[in-house]
Design an enzyme around this catalytic site. Sequence first.
Site, mmCIF file in Angstrom:
data_model
loop_
_atom_site.group_PDB
_atom_site.id
_atom_site.type_symbol
_atom_site.label_atom_id
_atom_site.label_comp_id
_atom_site.label_asym_id
_atom_site.label_seq_id
_atom_site.Cartn_x
_atom_site.Cartn_y
_atom_site.Cartn_z
ATOM 1 N N HIS A 65 35.035 16.529 88.332
ATOM 2 C CA HIS A 65 33.969 15.570 88.050
ATOM 3 C C HIS A 65 33.086 16.097 86.938
ATOM 4 C CE1 HIS A 65 32.357 18.429 90.993
ATOM 5 N NE2 HIS A 65 31.168 18.223 90.438
ATOM 6 N N CYS A 212 24.407 22.113 92.818
ATOM 7 C CA CYS A 212 25.538 22.525 91.990
ATOM 8 C C CYS A 212 25.248 22.113 90.551
ATOM 9 C CB CYS A 212 26.846 21.911 92.489
ATOM 10 S SG CYS A 212 26.948 20.115 92.293
#
Length: 704
Positions: A65, A212
Amino acid sequence: MSGMITADLVDLDLAAETKEAAARSLAERMVALGRVTDLDGFLADVAAREAQMPTGLDGGIGIPHCRSAHVAEPTLAFGRSAEGIDFGAPDGPADLIFLIAAPAGADDAHLTILSALARRLMNEEFTTALRSAIDPSAAAALISGEEAPAAAPGPVRKPVPAAPEAPPSEAPPEPEQTAPETENSPSSEQPPSPEKSTLPEQVFRIVAVTSCPTGIAHTYMAAEALEQAGQQAGVELVVEPQGSSGFNRVDPAVIAAADAVIFAHDVPVREKERFAGKPTVDVGVKAGINRPAELIAEARGKAERGEVTAAASTRNTPVDNAGEPGEGYGTKLRKWLMSGVSYMVPFVAAGGLLIALGFAIGGYTINKAPSVAEHFVWTDHVSWAALLFQIGGMAFGFLVPVLAGFIAYGMADRPGLVPGFVGGSIALTINAGFLGGLVAGLIAGGTVMAIQRVRVPAPLRGIMPVVVIPLLSSIVVGFLMFLVVGKPIAELQKALTDWLSGLSGANAVILGVILGLMMCFDLGGPLNKVAYAFAVGGLANPNPGSLKVMAAVMAAGMVPPLAMALATTVRSKLFTRTERENGKAAWVLGASFITEGAIPFAAADPLRVIPSAMAGGAVTGALSMLFECTLRAPHGGIFVIPLIGNPFLYLVAIAAGTLVSAALVILLKGARRTGRPDQADGAEEAIATGGGPTGEEAKVPVAV
């Protein structure tokens, strides 16, 4: 989520063998639907995110992603592999691959939907249903939430890890873990003890933070895993996911009542000071996904042992947190030094421009003007020039202390500021200059880190950051700078200053070539920053040589984006539609001394763009030094041309390097397409119709 994934974005028989091929196959489906505008540009962003941290998860899941400027709207593609594809998960290949594409400016609603999917991936019923799906439309409906997961019969491509090997003796505990309905259920997991019987109503409370690099997938998957593990362990656990769309702060009362804290993160924890003084477990975000129960047990153990973190932790400084797990000391050292330089640059910019304006208005004798506090004539331009010059001089006086202070800050957080500034001021006093500031900052940060490792009684912890650490570290830094290392560094600084002042002829040209190559090699990366820091450091003790170096560095840094802009204008057919659009922006970026404007071109074709940029940068650096151009400002591009010594020749040097670099990149790209005149347009057509580049283009790396 129904608009984010359709049956056309589902491949239940993904034939790719590598994660790169899988990403390309799914991305081509996005391109075909107009969801992604530039296949190679998007894949470069995916590869860059993958390089930060593998996106494979336990249970056979891969979630490549990224957030990318090449994404038109938030999109999700799903592929199922019969053989499995290695995404770096500890338990082996992934058979369920989700490619998540978010626009660079995605709004909160879209990111919330994507994060909700990330949480659902931790649901075993959801992943089992996907493995059993036989129709793309059904899989898309399941992922979008239009169809609830059910235990549907059918071929399962990959069993849930460890299920076939689980011995019969492990079966009974599972109902206890999935249905902790009663208050005393945690005590049923282990034999009762006298301690527990005395406090049966006590609930252990944990506050957790997850984050993240992209803030889309791992952040929320770790949050979900921790919440589930907390329920199974009978722990009251509250998670604060710090995602891309921002974060909702946990109530301060909840933090105050918490018995322990868990940080599962790969980027800095925002407002971390809120959690100070608690037993803390600090790990990467994947640990929060893969072993949440272990983290909870570790947090309990630390609380029982009374291991409380200090208000300023030595493990998670502003610079450490920005790095990757397992970094070497050399990488950390570079980041510490860059931390100091980044805070110093605004002082250099303001001071340098003010001094240059003072010289421009009042002439080169303005440095002999009396203090404006004692003599200032409102109608006299010389007085105004003196005012600008003296303000700039005061700003320059902070360069070395700020450099040292924020190097120490990068190493040890706020407690490093006091000894760092003290050491930097001493460096100025003993004429150790820029080098003295570097050494003082490292000594200050190291001293504070050493003091922070000493265990102190609880009553003294409150005064450590504000009294004890500043006092002891300042004494140590002052002693070393005044009596041990200061004088040798001052001698070295004097030798460097004399060498720069005497630069002329061939030596100056060679230095210009080296600096030009460094500025253009990684286009804003570590080597580029080293060359820039060397030039900015010279401005702390300005002399003709250091001013020449600053001019050469800025000129060379302007070349790559200007050259790419020129090349896309002269030979537009050699570039994709997206590259031509990027070329228009590169004119402004290059003129503003933003070397990173060439990164999109280098990411798509590094073997041709980077050597071409380096050649042009070397030419510009050499000519700037040969023409003896000077610059007092560390930034500004063409907007500070009036403040440059020999401005016309400076522009000639930039133009020459730009022409060389543009000519080389056109030559190399043209040679690639010799015999294939239709390839440039064909590449764009393939992208527009969902195809990918072929032949040699398909082998070009997608990231530098």
